[in-house]
Design a protein around this motif. Structure first.
Motif, short mmCIF file in Angstrom:
data_model
loop_
_atom_site.label_atom_id
_atom_site.label_comp_id
_atom_site.label_asym_id
_atom_site.label_seq_id
_atom_site.Cartn_x
_atom_site.Cartn_y
_atom_site.Cartn_z
N UNK A 27 0.85 -1.18 0.00
CA UNK A 27 0.00 0.00 0.00
C UNK A 27 0.89 1.24 0.00
N UNK A 28 0.73 2.11 -0.98
CA UNK A 28 1.55 3.30 -1.09
C UNK A 28 1.01 4.39 -0.17
N UNK A 29 1.91 5.01 0.59
CA UNK A 29 1.50 6.06 1.52
C UNK A 29 1.15 7.33 0.76
N UNK A 30 0.00 7.90 1.05
CA UNK A 30 -0.44 9.15 0.45
C UNK A 30 -0.79 10.11 1.58
N UNK A 31 -0.01 11.17 1.71
CA UNK A 31 -0.24 12.11 2.80
C UNK A 31 -1.44 12.99 2.48
N UNK A 32 -2.22 13.28 3.49
CA UNK A 32 -3.38 14.14 3.33
C UNK A 32 -2.94 15.60 3.39
N UNK A 33 -3.69 16.52 2.78
CA UNK A 33 -3.34 17.95 2.90
C UNK A 33 -3.41 18.40 4.34
N UNK A 34 -2.59 19.37 4.69
CA UNK A 34 -2.51 19.84 6.07
C UNK A 34 -2.77 21.34 6.14
N UNK A 35 -2.97 21.81 7.37
CA UNK A 35 -3.20 23.22 7.67
C UNK A 35 -1.90 23.90 8.11
N UNK A 36 -0.77 23.24 7.83
CA UNK A 36 0.52 23.71 8.33
C UNK A 36 0.89 25.09 7.78
N UNK A 89 -10.12 22.25 0.36
CA UNK A 89 -11.51 22.62 0.64
C UNK A 89 -12.13 23.34 -0.55
N UNK A 90 -11.35 24.22 -1.18
CA UNK A 90 -11.85 24.93 -2.36
C UNK A 90 -12.09 23.97 -3.52
N UNK A 91 -11.24 22.96 -3.64
CA UNK A 91 -11.42 21.99 -4.73
C UNK A 91 -12.74 21.23 -4.57
N UNK A 96 -20.07 15.58 -1.28
CA UNK A 96 -21.32 16.25 -0.93
C UNK A 96 -21.39 16.51 0.58
N UNK A 97 -20.99 15.52 1.37
CA UNK A 97 -21.03 15.67 2.83
C UNK A 97 -20.08 16.78 3.28
N UNK A 98 -18.86 16.79 2.73
CA UNK A 98 -17.88 17.80 3.13
C UNK A 98 -18.26 19.18 2.60
N UNK A 101 -12.48 23.20 11.66
CA UNK A 101 -12.12 22.59 10.38
C UNK A 101 -12.78 21.22 10.27
N UNK A 102 -13.61 20.99 9.29
CA UNK A 102 -14.25 19.66 9.14
C UNK A 102 -13.21 18.57 8.90
N UNK A 103 -13.47 17.43 9.49
CA UNK A 103 -12.57 16.29 9.29
C UNK A 103 -12.81 15.62 7.94
N UNK A 104 -11.73 15.13 7.36
CA UNK A 104 -11.85 14.37 6.12
C UNK A 104 -11.62 15.18 4.86
N UNK A 105 -11.28 16.47 4.99
CA UNK A 105 -11.02 17.29 3.79
C UNK A 105 -9.81 16.74 3.07
N UNK A 106 -9.95 16.57 1.76
CA UNK A 106 -8.86 16.03 0.94
C UNK A 106 -9.04 16.55 -0.48
N UNK A 107 -8.07 16.26 -1.32
CA UNK A 107 -8.18 16.57 -2.74
C UNK A 107 -9.49 15.96 -3.25
N UNK A 108 -10.28 16.76 -3.94
CA UNK A 108 -11.60 16.28 -4.37
C UNK A 108 -11.51 15.04 -5.25
N UNK A 109 -10.39 14.88 -5.96
CA UNK A 109 -10.25 13.71 -6.84
C UNK A 109 -10.07 12.42 -6.05
N UNK A 110 -9.68 12.51 -4.81
CA UNK A 110 -9.50 11.31 -3.97
C UNK A 110 -10.77 10.91 -3.24
N UNK A 111 -11.80 11.72 -3.34
CA UNK A 111 -13.02 11.48 -2.59
C UNK A 111 -14.12 10.95 -3.50
N UNK A 112 -15.05 10.23 -2.92
CA UNK A 112 -16.23 9.79 -3.66
C UNK A 112 -17.22 10.95 -3.75
#
Length: 284
Positions: free
Chosen positions: A47-56, A190-192, A112-114, A96-107
Motif C-alpha cells: 500500500x503506497x503512503x499518500x499524505x493528506x493535505x494539512x493546515x501547516x 476545501x476549495x477543490x 457532498x457531505x464535506x 475545520x471539518x474532518x476528512x477534507x482532501x483533494x476532491x479527486x481522492x473522494x467519492x
C-alpha cells in the motif's frame, strides 16, 4: 580403499544452515519496506503512503499575524462542455471539518457531505467562467479570471491566498501558487471540493436542458459516450466551440458556422502600375 562417509553426512543433531539463515533476524536497516497508506495499519503490505493535505502553511502565516488566509481552486478545465467553476475558501482554524482532501481522492458522497460542512463553517465564494468566455479568452485565462473573481467575492478580504497550480493571481493581497496544492494545502483542498460539487450540480441541471448527451454522468468530459453524442446530435450552446472534438462536430452539423482558414501558402499577384519606371542603372 574404504572412505569415511561420515565426513559428508551431517549429524542428525547438526543445525541446518538454510534454516538458520531463515530464522536469523534481519540486519538493521535491511528490513523489507512496507508501504502504508495514511490512516491504515502498518501491517499491510503493498500500500503506497499518500499524505493528506494539512493546515501547516496556514498556521505558519497565522503565527506571523497574517490572517485571513484563503485557498482557491477550480474545476472543469478539461471538459468539452460546461463552465469552469472556481471557489475560494477561508477555513475557520477552530472548526475545520474532518476528512477534507483533494476532491479527486473522494467519492461523490464524501464530497457532498464535506461541501455542506465547509459551507457551514468557513467563508466561501464561487465564480463561474462561461463557455462563451472560454471561447473568447482561452481556457487558461478564463480559469484565472474566475479564480480571481472568487477571491474578490469572499466576505472578508484575505491577506494571503494559496492557489492550486503554477500561475499566481493578480490579487490585491499576496498570492502563492502551489503545484499540486489540492493535495498539500488544506484550504486549497476545501476549495477543490466546493468547486467540484458546484460544477457537478450545474452539469446535472444542464442535462435536463440537453437530453441525450449524458451530462449528468460524465459532466462534460470527453468520454466515448459524450463523443458519440456529439457525432450524432452536434454541439450545444454549452459546448466549447474551439475544443477539437466540438469543432469537428460543428463542422459536420453546422458547416455554415465553420470559420474559413486562411491559406498561408496561397500566391498573391502583385501588380505594378505601368507608369512606374525602374532605373536599372541605379546601384551599378
Amino acid at each position: 580403499m574404504i572412505r569415511d562417509k561420515s565426513a559428508k553426512t551431517p549429524a542428525k543433531d547438526a543445525p541446518n544452515k538454510d534454516a538458520a539463515k531463515k530464522a536469523a533476524p534481519a540486519k538493521a536497516g535491511k528490513a523489507p519496506a512496507t508501504k502504508v497508506s495514511a490512516g491504515r495499519s502498518a501491517g499491510k503490505k503493498g500500500i503506497i503512503a499518500v499524505a493528506s493535505p494539512s493546515f501547516r502553511r496556514e498556521r505558519a502565516l497565522i503565527k506571523r499575524g497574517v490572517w485571513p488566509v484563503a485557498g482557491c481552486d477550480e474545476a472543469g478545465r478539461g471538459p468539452l462542455a460546461g463552465p469552469v467553476v472556481a471557489a475560494a475558501v477561508i477555513l475557520d482554524p477552530d472548526r475545520i471539518p474532518r476528512g477534507i482532501d483533494d476532491s479527486k481522492r473522494l467519492t461523490a458522497e464524501e464530497r457532498e457531505r464535506l461541501f455542506d460542512k465547509i459551507c457551514a463553517t468557513a467563508q466561501v465564494s464561487v465564480a463561474v467562467a462561461s463557455p462563451a468566455r472560454i471561447d473568447r479568452d482561452n481556457i487558461l485565462r478564463a480559469s484565472l479570471w474566475a479564480l480571481k473573481r472568487a477571491v474578490v467575492a469572499l466576505p472578508e478580504a484575505p491577506r494571503h491566498v494559496f492557489v492550486d497550480g503554477r500561475d499566481r493571481l493578480d490579487t490585491p493581497c499576496d498570492c502563492e501558487a502551489v503545484i499540486g496544492g489540492d493535495g498539500i494545502v488544506l484550504s486549497i483542498a476545501a476549495a477543490s471540493i466546493v468547486a467540484k460539487v458546484t460544477r457537478d450540480r450545474l452539469m446535472c441541471a444542464l442535462a435536463q436542458d440537453c437530453p441525450g448527451y449524458g451530462f449528468e454522468q460524465h459532466k462534460g468530459y470527453g468520454v466515448p459516450e459524450h463523443l458519440d453524442a456529439l457525432n450524432r446530435l452536434g454541439p450545444t450552446v454549452y459546448h466549447r466551440r474551439f475544443f477539437a472534438p466540438v469543432a469537428a462536430a460543428r463542422a459536420k452539423h453546422m458547416p455554415w458556422t465553420a470559420e474559413p482558414v486562411q491559406d498561408l501558402f496561397a500566391v498573391t499577384e502583385v501588380q505594378v502600375e505601368a507608369s512606374v519606371e525602374v532605373d536599372v542603372s541605379v546601384g551599378l
